[in-house]
Motif scaffolding. Structure first.
Motif, PDB file in Angstrom:
ATOM      1  N   ALA A 122      -1.911   5.892   4.257  1.00 29.19           N
ATOM      2  CA  ALA A 122      -2.312   5.691   2.860  1.00 29.19           C
ATOM      3  C   ALA A 122      -3.791   5.936   2.680  1.00 29.19           C
ATOM      4  CB  ALA A 122      -1.945   4.275   2.416  1.00 29.19           C
ATOM      5  N   GLY A 123      -4.605   5.466   3.623  1.00 29.12           N
ATOM      6  CA  GLY A 123      -6.022   5.819   3.602  1.00 29.12           C
ATOM      7  C   GLY A 123      -6.986   4.780   3.093  1.00 29.12           C
ATOM      8  N   ALA A 124      -6.528   3.559   2.840  1.00 31.00           N
ATOM      9  CA  ALA A 124      -7.446   2.523   2.391  1.00 31.00           C
ATOM     10  C   ALA A 124      -8.239   1.990   3.571  1.00 31.00           C
ATOM     11  CB  ALA A 124      -6.687   1.378   1.724  1.00 31.00           C
ATOM     12  N   PRO A 125      -9.492   1.589   3.343  1.00 34.82           N
ATOM     13  CA  PRO A 125     -10.251   0.963   4.424  1.00 34.82           C
ATOM     14  C   PRO A 125      -9.668  -0.394   4.775  1.00 34.82           C
ATOM     15  CG  PRO A 125     -11.441   0.762   2.356  1.00 34.82           C
ATOM     16  CD  PRO A 125     -10.258   1.653   2.087  1.00 34.82           C
ATOM     17  N   ALA A 126      -9.972  -0.874   5.966  1.00 37.14           N
ATOM     18  CA  ALA A 126      -9.529  -2.208   6.354  1.00 37.14           C
ATOM     19  C   ALA A 126     -10.105  -3.232   5.388  1.00 37.14           C
ATOM     20  CB  ALA A 126      -9.973  -2.509   7.782  1.00 37.14           C
ATOM     21  N   SER A 127      -9.290  -4.252   5.103  1.00 32.37           N
ATOM     22  CA  SER A 127      -9.701  -5.310   4.169  1.00 32.37           C
ATOM     23  C   SER A 127     -10.125  -4.733   2.815  1.00 32.37           C
ATOM     24  CB  SER A 127     -10.836  -6.149   4.767  1.00 32.37           C
ATOM     25  OG  SER A 127     -10.439  -6.728   5.980  1.00 32.37           O
ATOM     26  N   ALA A 128      -9.325  -3.811   2.306  1.00 33.02           N
ATOM     27  CA  ALA A 128      -9.639  -3.163   1.030  1.00 33.02           C
ATOM     28  C   ALA A 128      -9.561  -4.167  -0.114  1.00 33.02           C
ATOM     29  CB  ALA A 128      -8.674  -2.015   0.776  1.00 33.02           C
ATOM     30  N   GLY A 129     -10.566  -4.157  -0.983  1.00 27.51           N
ATOM     31  CA  GLY A 129     -10.586  -5.021  -2.150  1.00 27.51           C
ATOM     32  C   GLY A 129     -10.062  -4.308  -3.375  1.00 27.51           C
ATOM     33  N   PRO A 130     -10.129  -4.944  -4.539  1.00 22.54           N
ATOM     34  CA  PRO A 130      -9.606  -4.334  -5.769  1.00 22.54           C
ATOM     35  C   PRO A 130     -10.215  -2.973  -6.075  1.00 22.54           C
ATOM     36  CG  PRO A 130     -10.024  -6.668  -6.096  1.00 22.54           C
ATOM     37  CD  PRO A 130     -10.575  -6.335  -4.749  1.00 22.54           C
ATOM     38  N   ASP A 131     -11.517  -2.836  -5.958  1.00 18.89           N
ATOM     39  CA  ASP A 131     -12.166  -1.555  -6.272  1.00 18.89           C
ATOM     40  C   ASP A 131     -11.697  -0.452  -5.331  1.00 18.89           C
ATOM     41  OD1 ASP A 131     -13.551  -2.766  -8.314  1.00 18.89           O
ATOM     42  OD2 ASP A 131     -15.407  -3.018  -7.166  1.00 18.89           O
ATOM     43  N   GLU A 132     -11.541  -0.797  -4.056  1.00 22.48           N
ATOM     44  CA  GLU A 132     -11.083   0.194  -3.084  1.00 22.48           C
ATOM     45  C   GLU A 132      -9.644   0.621  -3.366  1.00 22.48           C
ATOM     46  OE1 GLU A 132     -14.545  -1.829  -1.363  1.00 22.48           O
ATOM     47  OE2 GLU A 132     -12.676  -2.581  -2.225  1.00 22.48           O
ATOM     48  N   LEU A 133      -8.814  -0.318  -3.807  1.00 18.29           N
ATOM     49  CA  LEU A 133      -7.425   0.032  -4.126  1.00 18.29           C
ATOM     50  C   LEU A 133      -7.349   0.945  -5.344  1.00 18.29           C
ATOM     51  CD1 LEU A 133      -4.669  -0.809  -2.803  1.00 18.29           C
ATOM     52  CD2 LEU A 133      -6.702  -1.965  -1.937  1.00 18.29           C
ATOM     53  N   VAL A 134      -8.149   0.674  -6.359  1.00 18.97           N
ATOM     54  CA  VAL A 134      -8.196   1.546  -7.536  1.00 18.97           C
ATOM     55  C   VAL A 134      -8.656   2.947  -7.129  1.00 18.97           C
ATOM     56  CG1 VAL A 134      -9.406   1.986  -9.704  1.00 18.97           C
ATOM     57  CG2 VAL A 134      -8.504  -0.297  -9.222  1.00 18.97           C
ATOM     58  N   ALA A 135      -9.700   3.011  -6.316  1.00 22.69           N
ATOM     59  CA  ALA A 135     -10.209   4.315  -5.868  1.00 22.69           C
ATOM     60  C   ALA A 135      -9.167   5.043  -5.039  1.00 22.69           C
ATOM     61  CB  ALA A 135     -11.494   4.125  -5.062  1.00 22.69           C
ATOM     62  N   LEU A 136      -8.427   4.302  -4.210  1.00 28.15           N
ATOM     63  CA  LEU A 136      -7.419   4.933  -3.354  1.00 28.15           C
ATOM     64  C   LEU A 136      -6.305   5.559  -4.175  1.00 28.15           C
ATOM     65  CD1 LEU A 136      -6.114   5.569  -0.635  1.00 28.15           C
ATOM     66  CD2 LEU A 136      -5.097   3.279  -0.684  1.00 28.15           C
ATOM     67  N   ILE A 137      -5.757   4.822  -5.134  1.00 25.81           N
ATOM     68  CA  ILE A 137      -4.638   5.366  -5.899  1.00 25.81           C
ATOM     69  C   ILE A 137      -5.086   6.555  -6.739  1.00 25.81           C
ATOM     70  CG2 ILE A 137      -4.822   3.883  -7.950  1.00 25.81           C
ATOM     71  CD1 ILE A 137      -1.600   4.988  -6.076  1.00 25.81           C
ATOM     72  N   ASP A 138      -6.318   6.538  -7.218  1.00 25.81           N
ATOM     73  CA  ASP A 138      -6.846   7.692  -7.944  1.00 25.81           C
ATOM     74  C   ASP A 138      -7.009   8.893  -7.013  1.00 25.81           C
ATOM     75  OD1 ASP A 138      -6.900   6.139 -10.198  1.00 25.81           O
ATOM     76  OD2 ASP A 138      -9.088   6.031 -10.355  1.00 25.81           O
ATOM     77  N   THR A 139      -7.458   8.646  -5.799  1.00 24.25           N
ATOM     78  CA  THR A 139      -7.610   9.726  -4.823  1.00 24.25           C
ATOM     79  C   THR A 139      -6.259  10.340  -4.477  1.00 24.25           C
ATOM     80  OG1 THR A 139      -9.603   8.736  -3.876  1.00 24.25           O
ATOM     81  CG2 THR A 139      -8.389  10.284  -2.486  1.00 24.25           C
ATOM     82  N   ILE A 140      -5.255   9.490  -4.318  1.00 29.33           N
ATOM     83  CA  ILE A 140      -3.911   9.997  -4.027  1.00 29.33           C
ATOM     84  C   ILE A 140      -3.408  10.864  -5.180  1.00 29.33           C
ATOM     85  CG2 ILE A 140      -1.490   9.323  -3.748  1.00 29.33           C
ATOM     86  CD1 ILE A 140      -2.507   6.885  -2.147  1.00 29.33           C
ATOM     87  N   LEU A 141      -3.593  10.405  -6.402  1.00 31.88           N
ATOM     88  CA  LEU A 141      -3.154  11.190  -7.556  1.00 31.88           C
ATOM     89  C   LEU A 141      -3.936  12.492  -7.659  1.00 31.88           C
ATOM     90  CD1 LEU A 141      -1.139  11.025  -9.892  1.00 31.88           C
ATOM     91  CD2 LEU A 141      -2.935   9.972 -11.286  1.00 31.88           C
ATOM     92  N   ARG A 142      -5.203  12.435  -7.355  1.00 29.38           N
ATOM     93  CA  ARG A 142      -6.031  13.647  -7.384  1.00 29.38           C
ATOM     94  C   ARG A 142      -5.503  14.684  -6.400  1.00 29.38           C
ATOM     95  NH1 ARG A 142     -10.315  11.121  -6.669  1.00 29.38           N
ATOM     96  NH2 ARG A 142     -10.874  10.848  -8.866  1.00 29.38           N
ATOM     97  N   GLY A 143      -4.981  14.203  -5.267  1.00 32.96           N
ATOM     98  CA  GLY A 143      -4.459  15.113  -4.260  1.00 32.96           C
ATOM     99  C   GLY A 143      -3.271  15.926  -4.731  1.00 32.96           C
ATOM    100  N   LEU A 144      -2.563  15.445  -5.749  1.00 29.03           N
ATOM    101  CA  LEU A 144      -1.455  16.224  -6.304  1.00 29.03           C
ATOM    102  C   LEU A 144      -1.938  17.540  -6.890  1.00 29.03           C
ATOM    103  CD1 LEU A 144       0.514  13.475  -8.265  1.00 29.03           C
ATOM    104  CD2 LEU A 144       0.952  14.298  -5.936  1.00 29.03           C
ATOM    105  N   PHE A 145      -3.139  17.518  -7.452  1.00 27.52           N
ATOM    106  CA  PHE A 145      -3.647  18.673  -8.174  1.00 27.52           C
ATOM    107  C   PHE A 145      -4.629  19.515  -7.368  1.00 27.52           C
ATOM    108  CE2 PHE A 145      -2.834  15.256 -11.325  1.00 27.52           C
ATOM    109  CZ  PHE A 145      -1.773  15.855 -11.985  1.00 27.52           C
ATOM    110  N   GLN A 146      -5.275  18.912  -6.390  1.00 25.98           N
ATOM    111  CA  GLN A 146      -6.328  19.622  -5.670  1.00 25.98           C
ATOM    112  C   GLN A 146      -6.097  19.718  -4.170  1.00 25.98           C
ATOM    113  OE1 GLN A 146      -9.794  17.317  -7.119  1.00 25.98           O
ATOM    114  NE2 GLN A 146     -10.501  19.200  -8.100  1.00 25.98           N
ATOM    115  N   GLY A 147      -5.078  19.096  -3.658  1.00 19.21           N
ATOM    116  CA  GLY A 147      -4.869  19.100  -2.217  1.00 19.21           C
ATOM    117  C   GLY A 147      -3.455  19.493  -1.850  1.00 19.21           C
ATOM    118  N   ASP A 148      -3.012  19.021  -0.706  1.00 14.85           N
ATOM    119  CA  ASP A 148      -1.653  19.267  -0.241  1.00 14.85           C
ATOM    120  C   ASP A 148      -0.726  18.299  -0.980  1.00 14.85           C
ATOM    121  OD1 ASP A 148       0.798  19.034   1.277  1.00 14.85           O
ATOM    122  OD2 ASP A 148      -0.219  20.046   2.933  1.00 14.85           O
TER     123      ASP A 148
END
Length: 212
Positions: A122-148
């Motif tokens: 999934a790619g979240a850092p260890a002990s991910a907090g709320p901000d990290e989780l928001v950033a992670l899900i946005d990064t995953i969605l971004r990967g649909l359009f710009q990555g594999d």
């Protein structure tokens, strides 16, 4: 999420309000055709020319406009189709944005309980907090359009499995003292586990060029 024009946007409908909502349609076949054609056109156009500004607008869409427009297009599509996958990812994103503190709690509990590499995938850092989780899900969605695309789906599936595990274990904790909360968490765990299976299946279909 900041937005200088927030006051002019329609109210955001929360995920729980639309998760099981059905939309009327005179012709289900036409609704299905529109769902598949819009999903394919959107994805192909953006992936062919992944302009950063366009991608960021797509990432921020539900926060600015709510979930209804996307739901009208894609929510009734079968889970293991392109529109079905996009619907689930947008809804997952909005669920995390809507309550990042609970998402972080579930993720951390799942990360410590789950004996697999899902947290790493999934790619979240260890002990991910709320901000990290928001950033992670946005990064995953971004990967649909710009990555594999398949990798993005696999990351989303792993994310769901971690969250589902956390929800299951928290439900067990609350079973004897707060049965209603335990039931809510159990329902969420089941939903996330189902999403995980569907998204992983969509990744396999995409690699076979069979996700339509």
């Amino acid at each position: 999420m900041t937005d200088e024009n927030r006051g002019f946007h329609r109210p955001v409908r929360r995920p729980a309000e639309v998760l099981d909502r059905l939309f009327a349609a005179e012709d289900p076949a036409e609704v299905s055709r529109i769902a598949h054609s819009t999903a394919s056109a959107l994805l192909n156009r953006v992936r062919a020319n992944p302009d950063d500004a366009v991608v960021e607008r797509l990432i921020a869409f539900t926060g600015r406009h709510g979930i209804d427009d996307i739901a009208e297009l894609w929510s009734r599509s079968p889970a293991r189709t392109l529109p079905g996958a996009l619907w689930r990812l947008y809804l997952l994103q909005l669920m995390i944005h809507d309550d990042p503190h609970t998402a972080a709690l579930l993720y951390e509990r799942g990360r410590t309980e789950l004996a697999s590499a899902d947290a790493v995938v999934a790619g979240a850092p260890a002990s991910a907090g709320p901000d990290e989780l928001v950033a992670l899900i946005d990064t995953i969605l971004r990967g649909l359009f710009q990555g594999d695309f398949a990798v993005a789906l696999e990351r989303a599936a792993a994310f769901c499995r971690v969250q589902a595990t956390g929800a299951t274990h928290l439900a067990d904790d609350y079973e004897s003292t707060e049965s209603e909360r335990a039931s809510t968490l159990t329902t969420r765990a089941l939903r996330l586990s189902t999403y995980a299976g569907d998204l992983a299946a969509c990744a396999r279909l995409w690699r076979r060029e069979s996700l339509t």
